[in-house]
Scaffold this active site. Structure first.
Site, short mmCIF file in Angstrom:
data_model
loop_
_atom_site.label_atom_id
_atom_site.label_comp_id
_atom_site.label_asym_id
_atom_site.label_seq_id
_atom_site.Cartn_x
_atom_site.Cartn_y
_atom_site.Cartn_z
N SER A 11 0.79 -1.22 0.07
CA SER A 11 -0.30 0.07 -0.11
C SER A 11 0.89 1.08 0.05
CB SER A 11 -0.97 0.06 1.19
OG SER A 11 -1.62 -1.23 1.18
N1 SAH Z 1 0.04 -4.67 4.18
C1 SAH Z 1 0.56 -5.35 3.00
C2 SAH Z 1 -0.28 -4.97 1.62
C3 SAH Z 1 -0.36 -6.41 0.96
S1 SAH Z 1 -1.77 -6.32 -0.17
C4 SAH Z 1 1.99 -4.74 2.84
O1 SAH Z 1 2.32 -3.79 3.68
O2 SAH Z 1 2.72 -5.19 1.88
C5 SAH Z 1 -2.81 -7.13 0.50
C6 SAH Z 1 -2.26 -8.96 0.87
O3 SAH Z 1 -3.71 -9.37 1.21
C7 SAH Z 1 -1.82 -9.64 -0.49
O4 SAH Z 1 -0.75 -10.07 -0.13
C8 SAH Z 1 -2.94 -10.74 -0.50
O5 SAH Z 1 -2.36 -12.13 -0.76
C9 SAH Z 1 -3.64 -10.91 1.08
N2 SAH Z 1 -4.74 -11.30 1.27
C10 SAH Z 1 -6.04 -11.40 0.23
N3 SAH Z 1 -7.05 -12.03 1.10
C11 SAH Z 1 -6.40 -12.73 2.27
C12 SAH Z 1 -6.97 -13.56 3.03
N4 SAH Z 1 -8.32 -13.98 2.99
N5 SAH Z 1 -6.08 -13.89 4.22
C13 SAH Z 1 -4.87 -13.31 4.37
N6 SAH Z 1 -4.39 -12.60 3.21
C14 SAH Z 1 -5.17 -12.20 2.34
#
Ligand code: SAH
Length: 265
Positions: A110
């Protein structure tokens, strides 16, 4: 200028224990004996970036403050976590721009203003007065937001459904030696009951509804911050406060997060 400034000790090879845990397991309190030292091989930096990192990061923090982030705790956290270590080496030059960046497997880190905004919202929870206790993050990704949360909360559980990213976050966070940040591999739609109740729950992926488990695992006085589909193909940031009288929902600005998916992969 070729001198390396102070401020990068976290990437010097150390014998720290991993800052992650499998669901259900507690992190080890002492460094694992004989644990292999991970050299910072995954974080090569183009010449110049490391040297300028502190200045570039403080400019990012200044911009966040100008953009309305007024929590000193958040600004301090954002200035202490080195975002350039969480992105691929080819993207390091953009690490302190206010932009989301690819982190592999179709996911993104993000943008800093969104990380700051969501962290500030969590800190505004009723039970965060005097500091956040236990927090759950859904969607670890590369681990950046988890590291920022680690600066403002006593304990962080962060869950990721894609094994490749869970492993990447472990590698990225290991040198920071955050024993109170626990990385979990699993389906975050189920939350993580073993760590509940949470003072804060932050989702980094958005679905059409908030899973019941999240609200159940929220402490009374706690706050959930998550993107949610607005029914018109977009997403809005949603805040849910759990009060003694029930859940209070507040819909905030439009956002753009990757989709929340069920199951693991
Ligand atoms: N906070 C992260 C943002 C990652 S993007 C950072 O700082 O990099 C969001 C993430 O949510 C992705 O990696 C995706 O695989 C994950 N995601 C989506 N659905 C999910 C679920 N049900 N459980 C765990 N992770 C999930």
């Amino acid at each position: 200028m070729t001198q390396r400034p102070p401020g990068f000790p976290s990437w010097i090879a150390s014998s720290a224990s991993p800052s992650s845990a499998k669901p259900g397991s507690k992190p080890s309190a002492k460094p694992g004996a004989g644990q292999a030292t991970r050299a910072p091989a995954a974080m090569p930096m183009p010449m110049g970036v490391g040297l300028d990192s502190i200045a570039v990061r403080s400019r990012m923090v200044q911009r966040l403050a100008q953009g309305g982030v007024n929590s000193q705790q958040v600004l301090q956290a954002m200035s202490s976590v080195e975002r350039h270590h969480f992105v691929d080496s080819a993207l390091v030059n953009q690490a302190y721009e206010d932009t989301s960046l690819p982190i592999g497997l179709g996911q993104t880190i993000s943008k800093p203003s969104v990380v700051a905004r969501m962290t500030a919202l969590l800190l505004g929870a009723e039970c965060a007065r005097g500091g956040l206790g236990r927090v759950l993050e859904i969607g670890t990704g590369c681990g950046y937001q988890a590291a920022v949360l680690g600066r403002v909360a006593q304990e962080v559980y962060s869950i990721e459904r894609l094994r490749g990213l869970h492993e990447k976050a472990r590698t990225n966070l290991r040198p920071l030696r955050l024993a109170h940040v626990h990385l979990l591999f699993g389906d975050g739609m189920l939350g993580y009951a073993q760590g509940a109740p949470y003072a804060g729950i932050l989702a980094a992926a958005g679905g059409d509804a908030i899973p019941d488990a999240w609200c159940e695992q929220l402490a009374v006085g706690g706050r959930l911050v998550a993107p949610m589909g607005n029914g018109a193909g977009g997403q809005s940031l949603l805040v849910i406060d759990k009060t003694p009288y029930g859940l209070k929902r507040t819909v905030l600005e439009a956002v753009n997060f990757v989709p929340l998916k069920s199951g693991i992969a």
